[in-house]
Design an enzyme around this catalytic site. Structure first.
Site, mmCIF file in Angstrom:
data_model
loop_
_atom_site.group_PDB
_atom_site.id
_atom_site.type_symbol
_atom_site.label_atom_id
_atom_site.label_comp_id
_atom_site.label_asym_id
_atom_site.label_seq_id
_atom_site.Cartn_x
_atom_site.Cartn_y
_atom_site.Cartn_z
ATOM 1 N N GLN A 77 41.043 44.401 38.540
ATOM 2 C CA GLN A 77 40.514 44.707 39.869
ATOM 3 C C GLN A 77 41.603 44.846 40.931
ATOM 4 O OE1 GLN A 77 37.327 41.453 39.434
ATOM 5 N NE2 GLN A 77 36.295 42.955 40.704
ATOM 6 N N ARG A 110 43.235 31.400 41.608
ATOM 7 C CA ARG A 110 42.712 31.772 40.289
ATOM 8 C C ARG A 110 42.951 33.255 40.061
ATOM 9 N NH1 ARG A 110 36.795 33.438 38.523
ATOM 10 N NH2 ARG A 110 37.253 33.695 36.328
ATOM 11 N N HIS A 127 39.344 38.415 31.615
ATOM 12 C CA HIS A 127 38.351 38.853 32.601
ATOM 13 C C HIS A 127 37.993 40.318 32.285
ATOM 14 C CE1 HIS A 127 36.770 37.926 36.889
ATOM 15 N NE2 HIS A 127 36.238 39.080 36.552
ATOM 16 N N ASN A 161 35.928 34.846 31.520
ATOM 17 C CA ASN A 161 35.116 35.034 32.711
ATOM 18 C C ASN A 161 33.788 35.675 32.337
ATOM 19 O OD1 ASN A 161 34.869 35.187 35.763
ATOM 20 N ND2 ASN A 161 34.369 37.270 35.146
ATOM 21 N N GLU A 162 32.695 34.997 32.664
ATOM 22 C CA GLU A 162 31.343 35.558 32.566
ATOM 23 C C GLU A 162 31.085 36.311 31.263
ATOM 24 O OE1 GLU A 162 30.525 37.831 36.106
ATOM 25 O OE2 GLU A 162 30.601 36.070 37.373
ATOM 26 N N ASN A 201 30.468 30.606 38.365
ATOM 27 C CA ASN A 201 30.493 31.745 39.284
ATOM 28 C C ASN A 201 29.083 31.877 39.838
ATOM 29 O OD1 ASN A 201 33.061 32.071 38.343
ATOM 30 N ND2 ASN A 201 32.735 34.107 37.466
ATOM 31 N N TYR A 260 26.625 33.535 42.958
ATOM 32 C CA TYR A 260 26.466 34.445 44.096
ATOM 33 C C TYR A 260 25.090 34.402 44.730
ATOM 34 C CZ TYR A 260 30.949 36.447 42.832
ATOM 35 O OH TYR A 260 32.286 36.613 42.585
ATOM 36 N N GLU A 274 33.920 31.190 41.415
ATOM 37 C CA GLU A 274 33.690 32.369 42.270
ATOM 38 C C GLU A 274 32.488 32.109 43.151
ATOM 39 O OE1 GLU A 274 33.233 36.166 40.262
ATOM 40 O OE2 GLU A 274 34.954 35.762 38.961
ATOM 41 N N TRP A 304 35.562 34.209 46.153
ATOM 42 C CA TRP A 304 35.771 35.546 45.619
ATOM 43 C C TRP A 304 35.659 36.502 46.788
ATOM 44 C CZ3 TRP A 304 37.511 37.404 41.117
ATOM 45 C CH2 TRP A 304 37.513 38.802 40.991
ATOM 46 N N GLU A 344 35.440 46.969 42.581
ATOM 47 C CA GLU A 344 34.215 46.263 42.193
ATOM 48 C C GLU A 344 33.609 46.962 40.962
ATOM 49 O OE1 GLU A 344 33.112 43.391 42.616
ATOM 50 O OE2 GLU A 344 31.005 43.548 42.107
ATOM 51 N N TRP A 345 34.412 47.070 39.920
ATOM 52 C CA TRP A 345 33.973 47.557 38.616
ATOM 53 C C TRP A 345 33.233 48.893 38.741
ATOM 54 C CZ3 TRP A 345 36.934 45.031 35.468
ATOM 55 C CH2 TRP A 345 37.266 43.702 35.741
HETATM 56 C C1 PNW Z 1 31.526 38.804 39.052
HETATM 57 N N1 PNW Z 1 25.338 40.756 39.127
HETATM 58 O O1 PNW Z 1 30.750 39.795 38.489
HETATM 59 C C2 PNW Z 1 32.915 39.029 38.491
HETATM 60 O O2 PNW Z 1 33.450 37.906 37.860
HETATM 61 C C3 PNW Z 1 33.879 39.630 39.464
HETATM 62 O O3 PNW Z 1 34.896 40.281 38.765
HETATM 63 C C4 PNW Z 1 33.146 40.502 40.442
HETATM 64 O O4 PNW Z 1 33.977 41.256 41.267
HETATM 65 C C5 PNW Z 1 32.254 39.594 41.247
HETATM 66 O O5 PNW Z 1 31.402 38.833 40.418
HETATM 67 C C6 PNW Z 1 31.401 40.297 42.298
HETATM 68 O O6 PNW Z 1 30.460 41.133 41.700
HETATM 69 C C7 PNW Z 1 29.402 39.973 38.710
HETATM 70 O O7 PNW Z 1 24.965 41.960 39.145
HETATM 71 C C8 PNW Z 1 28.925 41.270 38.711
HETATM 72 O O8 PNW Z 1 24.529 39.820 39.228
HETATM 73 C C9 PNW Z 1 27.592 41.520 38.846
HETATM 74 C C10 PNW Z 1 26.705 40.468 38.993
HETATM 75 C C11 PNW Z 1 27.172 39.162 39.001
HETATM 76 C C12 PNW Z 1 28.530 38.917 38.864
#
Ligand code: PNW
Length: 508
Positions: free
Chosen positions: A20, A77, A123, A169-170, A312, A314, A382, A432, A439-440
């Site tokens: 990233q 990190r 990751h 990671n995830e 992680n 969100y 995160e 984060w 962002e992927w």
């Molecule tokens: C994480 N969702 O990914 C990753 O670990 C990071 O690399 C990324 O940039 C960050 O969260 C923010 O998106 C996610 O759709 C991507 O629920 C998508 C989801 C959750 C986490």
């Protein structure tokens, strides 16, 4: 009044991931990863974006470490790109000294400024060659051996200075987005019209087992051959939202919540932390599509006791049971996921991304659920968000990131409440992200950074949130709270701090 304290010696900092931010994809012998390939597919599946340059961190890492120091971070990190270290990835393939040297420089630069490196081994950027050679994560037996060798090399080379490791990671996102929906590399799916190969009914569950065993082999190797002399800590970062029932009076929705969380977290945490089979609800729904652990797999899992649960987090959602049997491509436990409940009440306020709403109350419940189930100190590896509309903002607008400041403040308050009132131990927090980055598959639109990145000039500008975290954590330090009440100044003093520190940053 002083805010609720966090545990003593609470660790905090910022997080990033190699693909990233680094760029420099063809430099110093780095081999291609599945993300290089995925970002260059035609037609594009990443909104035209790729990580060829990204934030150019590979060249600008010194300035980025200066930013961390300016923000007062105790820790940082970051992840290591496997294909910089072993360009072809495999256990008998050559090691790339120039790639190793880059992370040596980064680690030394951090330590020089008193910042602790927290290293994620993986990751999502699998060496492309391993995918081509034997199917990458689809080959459970091969990939775990290659991952162990890669992990051992990192422990050998960096373990004298790196005392905190995160294996993966995830893994949920790697398996589901990579092999079920096909929204992430390598983009395999049988439900996504853009995918040309894949089987969403089986591949996510196979790649899940491959990641569990790879994690376990790395931790077992650390415990046996490195921990005694290096005395570090190791864990894994798992994602997963918290769920409440869509209809709180319907027991079927209550069950749907638990099932959804087992499909998110128990899938990995049962084998990794409890050394047990997958959750029963997964076995019931997926049957033999879910791989089995053999007695020798369980032996390895039992040797893989780790030190912390990396979380992680969100957002949260509501879950509603679905009538009738699950489809064979279902990966959520046969539930609908909703952002409002039966009464139409939203789960939280909208951020700048459709899937992310701020739900600090449910975060507190999530922390306590995870702590009670897996019984490890939790490190938030995160947490963060883009502000509403931030993708369209200029630098001047973006630095005034009030929504993000409140999001951080509310989530840190939840950690303090979970600690003081629920007995849940959270020992660290990583925001984060250190800077806006790739962002992927969403490309460069969503901005999660506490630092604004200008993708034309690659110039960085601190946002206000970056400059307030230090004070927020200092005010919650139990030792400083007892020493004096000087810390107890009104919040808002930060506006001046922000402008002052921004001008310092411009001289870095
Ligand atoms: C994480 N969702 O990914 C990753 O670990 C990071 O690399 C990324 O940039 C960050 O969260 C923010 O998106 C996610 O759709 C991507 O629920 C998508 C989801 C959750 C986490």
């Amino acid at each position: 009044m002083a805010p609720l304290p966090l545990p003593p010696n609470f660790n905090w900092g910022f997080a990033t991931a190699s693909y990233q931010i680094e760029g420099a994809v063809n430099e110093d012998g780095r081999g291609p990863s599945i993300w290089d390939t995925y970002c260059h597919l035609e037609p594009t599946r990443t909104k035209g974006a790729n990580g060829d340059i990204a934030c150019d961190h590979y060249h600008q890492y010194e300035a980025d470490v200066d930013l961390l120091a300016l923000y007062g971070a105790k820790s940082y990190r970051f992840s290591i790109a496997w294909s910089r270290i072993i360009p072809l990835g495999g256990r008998d393939d050559p090691v790339n000294e120039a790639g190793l040297a880059f992370y040596d420089r980064l680690i030394d630069s951090l330590l020089h400024r008193g910042i602790e490196p927290w290293v994620t081994l993986y990751h999502w950027d699998l060496p492309q060659e391993l995918h081509d050679r034997y199917g990458g994560w689809l080959n459970v037996e091969e990939v775990q051996l290659d991952f162990e060798r890669y992990a051992r090399l990192l422990f050998q080379r960096y373990g004298d200075r790196v005392k905190h490791w995160i294996t993966l990671n995830e893994p949920w996102i790697q398996s589901i987005f990579g092999y079920s929906t096909g929204g992430n590399a390598p983009g395999r799916s049988s439900t996504n019209p853009q995918s040309t190969a894949g089987d969403s009914t089986t591949e996510p569950w196979i790649t899940g087992k491959a990641q569990i065993m790879s994690h376990a082999r790395a931790v077992a190797a650390y415990n046996k051959d490195f921990r005694p002399s290096q005395k570090g800590q190791i864990g894994v970062s798992l994602n997963g939202d918290f769920y409440e029932p869509w209809d709180k009076n319907d027991p079927r929705d209550q069950e749907a919540c638990e099932r959804r969380m087992e499909f998110h977290i128990g899938w990995f945490a049962n084998p990794m932390f409890l050394h047990q089979d997958y959750p029963k609800c997964m076995r019931d729904q997926l049957g033999d599509r879910l791989p089995r652990f053999s007695p020798s797999d369980f032996d390895i899992l039992r040797q893989a006791e780790c030190d912390f649960y990396g979380m992680n987090y969100y957002t949260s959602q509501f879950a509603r049971h679905r009538p009738g049997p699950a489809s064979d491509t279902d990966y959520v436990g046969n539930v609908d996921e909703l952002q409002s409940n039966k009464q139409g009440e939203p789960v939280g306020t909208e951020s700048g991304l459709h899937w992310l709403r701020s739900c600090p109350g449910m975060f507190r419940k999530h922390l306590t659920r995870v702590y009670d189930l897996y019984k490890k100190p939790i490190v938030i590896t995160e947490n963060g968000c883009p502000c509403p509309g931030e993708d369209k903002m200029s630098r001047e607008e973006s630095v005034n990131d009030l929504y993000r400041q409140e999001y951080f403040a509310d989530h840190i308050e939840s950690i303090a409440k979970a600690y003081n009132e629920d007995g849940t131990l959270v020992t660290g927090y990583f925001a984060w992200s250190l800077m806006d980055n790739l962002e992927w598959s969403d490309g460069y639109g969503p901005r999660f950074g506490v630092t604004f990145t200008d993708y034309e000039t690659l110039e960085r500008t601190p946002k206000d949130s970056a400059l307030m975290l230090k004070d927020m954590f200092a005010r919650r330090d139990p030792r400083r709270q007892t020493e004096s009440h000087e810390m107890d100044y009104a919040s808002g003093a930060n506006e001046h701090v922000g402008a002052g520190l921004r001008s310092q940053a411009s001289h870095l």
